[in-house]
Write a protein that holds these residues in place. Sequence first.
Motif, short mmCIF file in Angstrom:
data_model
loop_
_atom_site.label_atom_id
_atom_site.label_comp_id
_atom_site.label_asym_id
_atom_site.label_seq_id
_atom_site.Cartn_x
_atom_site.Cartn_y
_atom_site.Cartn_z
N ASP A 174 -0.06 -12.63 -6.76
CA ASP A 174 -0.56 -12.11 -5.71
C ASP A 174 -1.75 -11.24 -6.34
O ASP A 174 -1.77 -11.02 -7.67
CB ASP A 174 0.00 -10.98 -4.90
CG ASP A 174 1.15 -11.56 -3.97
OD1 ASP A 174 0.85 -13.01 -3.80
OD2 ASP A 174 1.86 -11.14 -3.28
N LEU A 175 -2.85 -10.86 -5.41
CA LEU A 175 -4.22 -10.14 -6.21
C LEU A 175 -4.27 -8.88 -5.50
O LEU A 175 -3.92 -8.72 -4.51
CB LEU A 175 -5.29 -11.02 -6.06
CG LEU A 175 -5.08 -12.40 -6.47
CD1 LEU A 175 -6.42 -13.18 -6.32
CD2 LEU A 175 -4.98 -12.26 -8.23
N MET A 176 -4.44 -8.02 -6.11
CA MET A 176 -4.94 -6.44 -5.57
C MET A 176 -6.59 -6.53 -5.44
O MET A 176 -7.15 -7.11 -5.99
CB MET A 176 -4.70 -5.39 -6.67
CG MET A 176 -3.02 -5.02 -6.70
SD MET A 176 -2.90 -3.49 -7.61
CE MET A 176 -1.10 -3.37 -7.84
N LEU A 177 -6.81 -5.81 -4.32
CA LEU A 177 -8.04 -5.70 -3.93
C LEU A 177 -8.55 -4.28 -4.31
O LEU A 177 -7.71 -3.18 -4.33
CB LEU A 177 -8.29 -6.08 -2.35
CG LEU A 177 -8.09 -7.45 -1.92
CD1 LEU A 177 -8.19 -7.52 -0.50
CD2 LEU A 177 -8.85 -8.36 -2.90
N ALA A 178 -10.06 -4.08 -4.11
CA ALA A 178 -10.42 -2.72 -4.75
C ALA A 178 -9.60 -1.41 -3.73
O ALA A 178 -9.72 -1.46 -2.65
CB ALA A 178 -11.79 -2.52 -4.40
N GLY A 179 -9.38 -0.47 -4.46
CA GLY A 179 -8.86 0.72 -3.80
C GLY A 179 -7.20 0.65 -3.36
O GLY A 179 -6.75 1.47 -2.75
N LYS A 180 -6.57 -0.39 -3.85
CA LYS A 180 -5.25 -0.67 -3.41
C LYS A 180 -4.49 0.63 -3.94
O LYS A 180 -3.65 1.05 -3.41
CB LYS A 180 -4.78 -2.07 -4.01
CG LYS A 180 -3.34 -2.19 -4.13
CD LYS A 180 -2.39 -2.52 -2.94
CE LYS A 180 -1.08 -2.44 -3.37
NZ LYS A 180 -0.11 -2.52 -2.04
N LEU A 181 -4.65 0.73 -5.19
CA LEU A 181 -3.54 1.69 -5.51
C LEU A 181 -3.76 3.09 -5.23
O LEU A 181 -3.05 4.00 -4.99
CB LEU A 181 -3.66 1.49 -7.28
CG LEU A 181 -2.90 0.43 -7.87
CD1 LEU A 181 -3.00 0.41 -9.24
CD2 LEU A 181 -1.54 -0.09 -7.33
N SER A 182 -5.28 3.68 -5.26
CA SER A 182 -5.62 4.72 -5.09
C SER A 182 -5.37 5.29 -3.60
O SER A 182 -4.76 6.15 -3.40
CB SER A 182 -7.13 4.98 -5.46
OG SER A 182 -7.91 4.26 -4.56
N SER A 183 -5.58 4.30 -2.77
CA SER A 183 -5.53 4.75 -1.32
C SER A 183 -3.97 4.67 -1.11
O SER A 183 -3.71 5.70 -0.17
CB SER A 183 -6.02 3.20 -0.55
OG SER A 183 -7.47 3.43 -0.45
N THR A 184 -3.00 3.86 -1.81
CA THR A 184 -1.59 3.94 -1.23
C THR A 184 -1.02 5.18 -1.91
O THR A 184 -0.14 5.93 -1.06
CB THR A 184 -1.09 2.52 -1.60
OG1 THR A 184 -1.99 1.48 -1.24
CG2 THR A 184 0.26 2.43 -1.02
N VAL A 185 -1.54 5.31 -3.06
CA VAL A 185 -0.74 6.60 -3.79
C VAL A 185 -1.09 7.94 -2.97
O VAL A 185 -0.17 8.62 -2.90
CB VAL A 185 -0.93 6.48 -5.26
CG1 VAL A 185 -0.56 8.04 -5.98
CG2 VAL A 185 -0.41 5.56 -5.97
N ASN B 273 10.03 -8.13 10.31
CA ASN B 273 9.83 -7.46 9.11
C ASN B 273 8.26 -7.77 8.68
O ASN B 273 7.59 -8.69 8.37
CB ASN B 273 10.54 -8.47 7.84
CG ASN B 273 10.30 -7.76 6.50
OD1 ASN B 273 9.68 -6.70 6.35
ND2 ASN B 273 10.50 -8.60 5.49
N PHE B 274 7.46 -6.51 9.11
CA PHE B 274 6.19 -6.51 8.90
C PHE B 274 5.65 -5.86 7.78
O PHE B 274 4.52 -5.55 7.33
CB PHE B 274 5.56 -5.39 10.02
CG PHE B 274 6.11 -4.22 10.29
CD1 PHE B 274 6.07 -3.11 9.40
CD2 PHE B 274 6.98 -3.95 11.37
CE1 PHE B 274 6.53 -2.02 9.52
CE2 PHE B 274 7.74 -2.83 11.34
CZ PHE B 274 7.36 -1.80 10.70
N ILE B 275 6.53 -5.83 6.74
CA ILE B 275 6.30 -5.19 5.38
C ILE B 275 6.38 -6.30 4.25
O ILE B 275 7.31 -6.93 3.89
CB ILE B 275 7.11 -3.95 5.03
CG1 ILE B 275 6.93 -2.70 5.86
CG2 ILE B 275 6.85 -3.66 3.49
CD1 ILE B 275 8.36 -1.81 5.58
N ALA B 276 5.29 -6.42 3.70
CA ALA B 276 4.99 -7.51 2.69
C ALA B 276 5.29 -6.69 1.38
O ALA B 276 4.88 -5.55 1.00
CB ALA B 276 3.68 -7.97 2.65
N THR B 277 6.16 -7.12 0.49
CA THR B 277 6.66 -6.58 -0.93
C THR B 277 5.50 -6.18 -1.41
O THR B 277 5.41 -4.90 -2.07
CB THR B 277 7.45 -7.50 -1.55
OG1 THR B 277 8.56 -7.86 -0.90
CG2 THR B 277 8.29 -6.72 -2.84
N SER B 278 4.49 -7.05 -1.58
CA SER B 278 3.31 -6.37 -2.58
C SER B 278 2.39 -5.44 -1.84
O SER B 278 1.61 -4.79 -2.76
CB SER B 278 2.26 -7.77 -3.08
OG SER B 278 2.97 -8.61 -4.01
#
Length: 325
Positions: A91-102, A167-172
């Motif tokens: 899979d691929l992370m898009l911009a802001g993935k980590l900062s927004s979720t954390v 199950n609407f939650i994708a693991t990634s």
Amino acid sequence: MCELSIIIPTYNAASYIEETLRSIFSQDYHNFEIIIVDDGSKDQTHQMIKAMNDSRIRYVYQTNSGGPARPRNVGIRMARGKYISIFDSDDLMLAGKLSSTVQALINNPGAALALTNYQMITETGEISRDNVLADYHTLQSLPKKSSNQGYHLIDKTDAYRGLVQSNFIATSSVILNKKHLSLNDLFDEQLKNADDKEMWLKLAYDHDIVFVDKILHQYRLRSGSITFRGYEKRVDGIISVIDKQFSRKLEPSLIDLLNQQKALHFYNAGYSCYEQDNRPLARYYFYKSIRLNKSIKTFKMLIATTIPSTLLSIIKRLKTRIQTN
């Protein structure tokens, strides 16, 4: 000390792992470690990772476990961060993935996890679905406490009921708050599929969750993935997850909902077998479904499994002629 541990279970992902890692390194959030748990790869996965030559990567090799749960658990137990991301190796992370979720978890310390929206891409990277969670009506209809920062808090009672249905939650898409995890009770390693749904249900039973309504990663759908397996090959894991819920203290309406879900999954497995002309197995699943839900639709399909294929084709042609005349 790193704030976030990114767990990447992998198996024969040499064709994708470099692109995945580069999507992580390009994030605007950098306080992380990466733990790659190689579940017995036989390709060049290790060599590709070694060539990245990044000190933030910790690589672990183990013999193949036959499912995703064990490498996920190994990584979680090694994690040094306060928060844990579990990210698929293709899979691929898009911009802001980590900062927004954390940040969503920092602002909601009682939540066990934060999830995000995502896109679906093909093996070669073309977008096949642009806004996946827009089609998940269960998630969209859940009551939410919204913020002006783009995230929505979902109460544990509503989250649990919603996850029973879908199950609407994708693991990634997930980042977990480690303080809410029991390291002795993580992903069920006896399950070959649906271990992710079982984990989300376990967490949502006791804790709220946060939905970050932004498209922040791309899920790559590959021909060898679990999603492409026949429904009858996945149904046992799904039913096992549902059956585990009956050990919880549940109100009657939830028990009814769980039984409805069992009936639905048995029906879907039966229909998959019927489409493959496996009448005996289709009959078995339709029978199990109708014991839980006396549905006319299921009863008709059960009867259809007793009619020879040639006779059924004749009946269908006659019915078509009648309708067109």
